[in-house]
Write a protein that holds these residues in place. Sequence first.
Motif, PDB file in Angstrom:
ATOM      1  N   SER A 125       1.377  -1.410  -0.021  1.00 55.91           N
ATOM      2  CA  SER A 125      -0.042  -0.001   0.121  1.00 55.91           C
ATOM      3  C   SER A 125       0.947   1.182   0.115  1.00 55.91           C
ATOM      4  O   SER A 125       2.171   1.218   0.418  1.00 55.91           O
ATOM      5  CB  SER A 125      -1.306  -0.074   1.116  1.00 55.91           C
ATOM      6  N   ASP A 126       0.068   2.885  -0.291  1.00 55.14           N
ATOM      7  CA  ASP A 126       0.518   3.780  -0.728  1.00 55.14           C
ATOM      8  C   ASP A 126       1.654   3.932   0.918  1.00 55.14           C
ATOM      9  O   ASP A 126       2.490   4.803   1.035  1.00 55.14           O
ATOM     10  CB  ASP A 126      -0.247   5.087  -1.275  1.00 55.14           C
ATOM     11  N   TRP A 127       0.381   3.373   1.953  1.00 55.29           N
ATOM     12  CA  TRP A 127       0.741   4.180   3.740  1.00 55.29           C
ATOM     13  C   TRP A 127       0.451   3.188   4.494  1.00 55.29           C
ATOM     14  O   TRP A 127      -0.243   2.070   4.217  1.00 55.29           O
ATOM     15  CB  TRP A 127       0.082   5.272   3.936  1.00 55.29           C
ATOM     16  N   LEU A 128       1.689   2.911   5.204  1.00 53.96           N
ATOM     17  CA  LEU A 128       0.881   1.971   6.773  1.00 53.96           C
ATOM     18  C   LEU A 128       1.021   2.957   7.488  1.00 53.96           C
ATOM     19  O   LEU A 128       1.305   2.746   8.389  1.00 53.96           O
ATOM     20  CB  LEU A 128       2.547   1.485   6.045  1.00 53.96           C
ATOM     21  N   LEU A 129      -0.119   1.833   8.685  1.00 56.18           N
ATOM     22  CA  LEU A 129      -0.564   2.281   9.746  1.00 56.18           C
ATOM     23  C   LEU A 129      -0.267   1.326  10.825  1.00 56.18           C
ATOM     24  O   LEU A 129      -1.589   0.470  10.844  1.00 56.18           O
ATOM     25  CB  LEU A 129      -2.472   2.931   9.428  1.00 56.18           C
ATOM     26  N   PHE A 130       0.417   1.929  11.105  1.00 53.85           N
ATOM     27  CA  PHE A 130       0.695   0.843  12.813  1.00 53.85           C
ATOM     28  C   PHE A 130      -0.404   0.885  13.875  1.00 53.85           C
ATOM     29  O   PHE A 130      -0.200   2.369  14.566  1.00 53.85           O
ATOM     30  CB  PHE A 130       2.238   0.677  13.425  1.00 53.85           C
ATOM     31  N   LEU A 131      -1.231   0.145  14.287  1.00 55.69           N
ATOM     32  CA  LEU A 131      -1.684   0.529  15.226  1.00 55.69           C
ATOM     33  C   LEU A 131      -1.634  -0.725  16.632  1.00 55.69           C
ATOM     34  O   LEU A 131      -1.469  -1.612  16.128  1.00 55.69           O
ATOM     35  CB  LEU A 131      -3.177   0.243  15.368  1.00 55.69           C
ATOM     36  N   ASP A 132      -1.706  -0.102  17.868  1.00 55.39           N
ATOM     37  CA  ASP A 132      -1.561  -0.894  19.308  1.00 55.39           C
ATOM     38  C   ASP A 132      -2.628  -2.002  19.258  1.00 55.39           C
ATOM     39  O   ASP A 132      -4.019  -1.035  18.849  1.00 55.39           O
ATOM     40  CB  ASP A 132      -0.948  -0.512  19.710  1.00 55.39           C
ATOM     41  N   ALA A 133      -2.841  -2.943  19.516  1.00 54.23           N
ATOM     42  CA  ALA A 133      -4.317  -3.318  19.240  1.00 54.23           C
ATOM     43  C   ALA A 133      -5.321  -3.196  20.748  1.00 54.23           C
ATOM     44  O   ALA A 133      -6.416  -3.290  20.227  1.00 54.23           O
ATOM     45  CB  ALA A 133      -4.134  -4.882  19.892  1.00 54.23           C
ATOM     46  N   GLN A 152      -0.332  15.490   3.409  1.00 50.67           N
ATOM     47  CA  GLN A 152       0.878  15.473   3.131  1.00 50.67           C
ATOM     48  C   GLN A 152       1.445  15.083   2.450  1.00 50.67           C
ATOM     49  O   GLN A 152       2.991  14.835   1.854  1.00 50.67           O
ATOM     50  CB  GLN A 152       1.272  15.104   4.753  1.00 50.67           C
ATOM     51  N   LYS A 153       1.295  14.052   1.633  1.00 43.47           N
ATOM     52  CA  LYS A 153       1.965  13.131   0.303  1.00 43.47           C
ATOM     53  C   LYS A 153       3.382  11.704   0.922  1.00 43.47           C
ATOM     54  O   LYS A 153       3.057  11.156   0.167  1.00 43.47           O
ATOM     55  CB  LYS A 153       2.639  13.652  -0.835  1.00 43.47           C
ATOM     56  N   THR A 154       4.587  12.534   1.542  1.00 44.52           N
ATOM     57  CA  THR A 154       5.354  11.210   1.892  1.00 44.52           C
ATOM     58  C   THR A 154       5.790  11.555   3.540  1.00 44.52           C
ATOM     59  O   THR A 154       4.750  12.713   4.427  1.00 44.52           O
ATOM     60  CB  THR A 154       6.362  11.561   1.019  1.00 44.52           C
ATOM     61  N   GLY A 155       6.869  10.708   4.219  1.00 36.72           N
ATOM     62  CA  GLY A 155       6.550  11.692   5.735  1.00 36.72           C
ATOM     63  C   GLY A 155       6.231  10.486   6.457  1.00 36.72           C
ATOM     64  O   GLY A 155       5.644   8.911   6.161  1.00 36.72           O
ATOM     65  N   MET A 156       5.763  11.166   7.362  1.00 38.06           N
ATOM     66  CA  MET A 156       4.996  10.378   8.689  1.00 38.06           C
ATOM     67  C   MET A 156       4.161  10.925   9.558  1.00 38.06           C
ATOM     68  O   MET A 156       4.950  12.351   9.748  1.00 38.06           O
ATOM     69  CB  MET A 156       6.363   9.712  10.041  1.00 38.06           C
ATOM     70  N   SER A 240      14.522  14.253   5.681  1.00 37.86           N
ATOM     71  CA  SER A 240      14.253  15.671   5.540  1.00 37.86           C
ATOM     72  C   SER A 240      12.938  15.519   4.792  1.00 37.86           C
ATOM     73  O   SER A 240      12.360  15.567   4.000  1.00 37.86           O
ATOM     74  CB  SER A 240      15.033  16.597   4.307  1.00 37.86           C
ATOM     75  N   PHE A 241      12.428  13.831   5.370  1.00 37.80           N
ATOM     76  CA  PHE A 241      10.887  13.647   4.975  1.00 37.80           C
ATOM     77  C   PHE A 241       9.903  15.002   5.993  1.00 37.80           C
ATOM     78  O   PHE A 241      10.338  14.914   7.279  1.00 37.80           O
ATOM     79  CB  PHE A 241      10.645  12.211   4.961  1.00 37.80           C
ATOM     80  N   PRO A 242       8.934  15.048   5.371  1.00 35.86           N
ATOM     81  CA  PRO A 242       7.520  15.672   6.351  1.00 35.86           C
ATOM     82  C   PRO A 242       7.858  14.874   7.345  1.00 35.86           C
ATOM     83  O   PRO A 242       7.184  13.581   7.695  1.00 35.86           O
ATOM     84  CB  PRO A 242       6.411  15.361   5.332  1.00 35.86           C
ATOM     85  N   PHE A 243       7.023  15.266   8.712  1.00 34.37           N
ATOM     86  CA  PHE A 243       6.801  14.197  10.034  1.00 34.37           C
ATOM     87  C   PHE A 243       6.010  15.477  10.750  1.00 34.37           C
ATOM     88  O   PHE A 243       6.266  16.655  10.762  1.00 34.37           O
ATOM     89  CB  PHE A 243       8.156  14.286  10.646  1.00 34.37           C
ATOM     90  N   THR A 244       4.548  14.873  11.072  1.00 40.02           N
ATOM     91  CA  THR A 244       3.707  15.144  11.698  1.00 40.02           C
ATOM     92  C   THR A 244       3.331  14.747  13.213  1.00 40.02           C
ATOM     93  O   THR A 244       3.204  13.721  13.549  1.00 40.02           O
ATOM     94  CB  THR A 244       2.742  15.973  10.864  1.00 40.02           C
TER      95      THR A 244
END
Length: 265
Positions: A125-133, A152-156, A240-244
Amino acid sequence: MAFFLTVISVLLLCQFLFTIWNMKQFPVLKPASFSPDERISLSILIPARNEEKRIEACLQSIVDQRLYPKEVVVLDDHSTDQTRAIVERFSQTYPWIRVQSGRVLKQGWLGKSYACSQLAEATASDWLLFLDADVRLKRGAIEAVHEQLCTQKTGMLSGFPEQKTGTFFEHLVVPMMMFTIGCHLPVKWVRKSKNPAFAAAHGGFIAIEKNCYHDIGGHEAIKDSLVDDMALAKRVKEQSFPFTLASIHPFVYMRMYESGQEVWE
């Protein structure tokens, strides 16, 4: 003595005012303002070991959304309880939910980082969303996240969920996370500065764009880090990736511990 007390009082007042101002600098995850014409593929990745008490509510909060992710992958990390059976029950109704068996822990790795690395390998996938249970998504959460990621396009993207507490020790300890951030970390610099010293993240909720993830070396680059979320955030900023770092409490909540014993451990 009076002068000394006056100095201390002034310093405490300055700290108090800074904390109030600093907490207001958090960008807040907002409701989606558009129908998602621009689509990105999003995989929700959940490492799970003996999470039978938590995983069902987590998955239920995902299937109750108006907008579904491309897939949900749960890594069963050698659970000895009903974790796998619960996920498989969901997958019968929702084929985009699947469970994956975790491999034996490699030497030099810590458990959660190894689990997340395996999950990242399992998706394109384009984005990975890691969640805790123990994370729960409120209605509209995926739409709001989707809009933020499209912008945001990229980064974290990481954020602090609303924290539910019940016992005395939970009330005492859990709020200290936000207290520590608010008192000491200039939130504006987290967004604007490329210095990795100005980084913070919450491991229960981390969205990262796949190219960014691979460019920073993924979880393999932080495989022995005890504080994996902070280590990942620092690598994102170093490259230097965007980070929010956002306040995501309008859409995400969790209860990290359910007893004083769990807090103590």
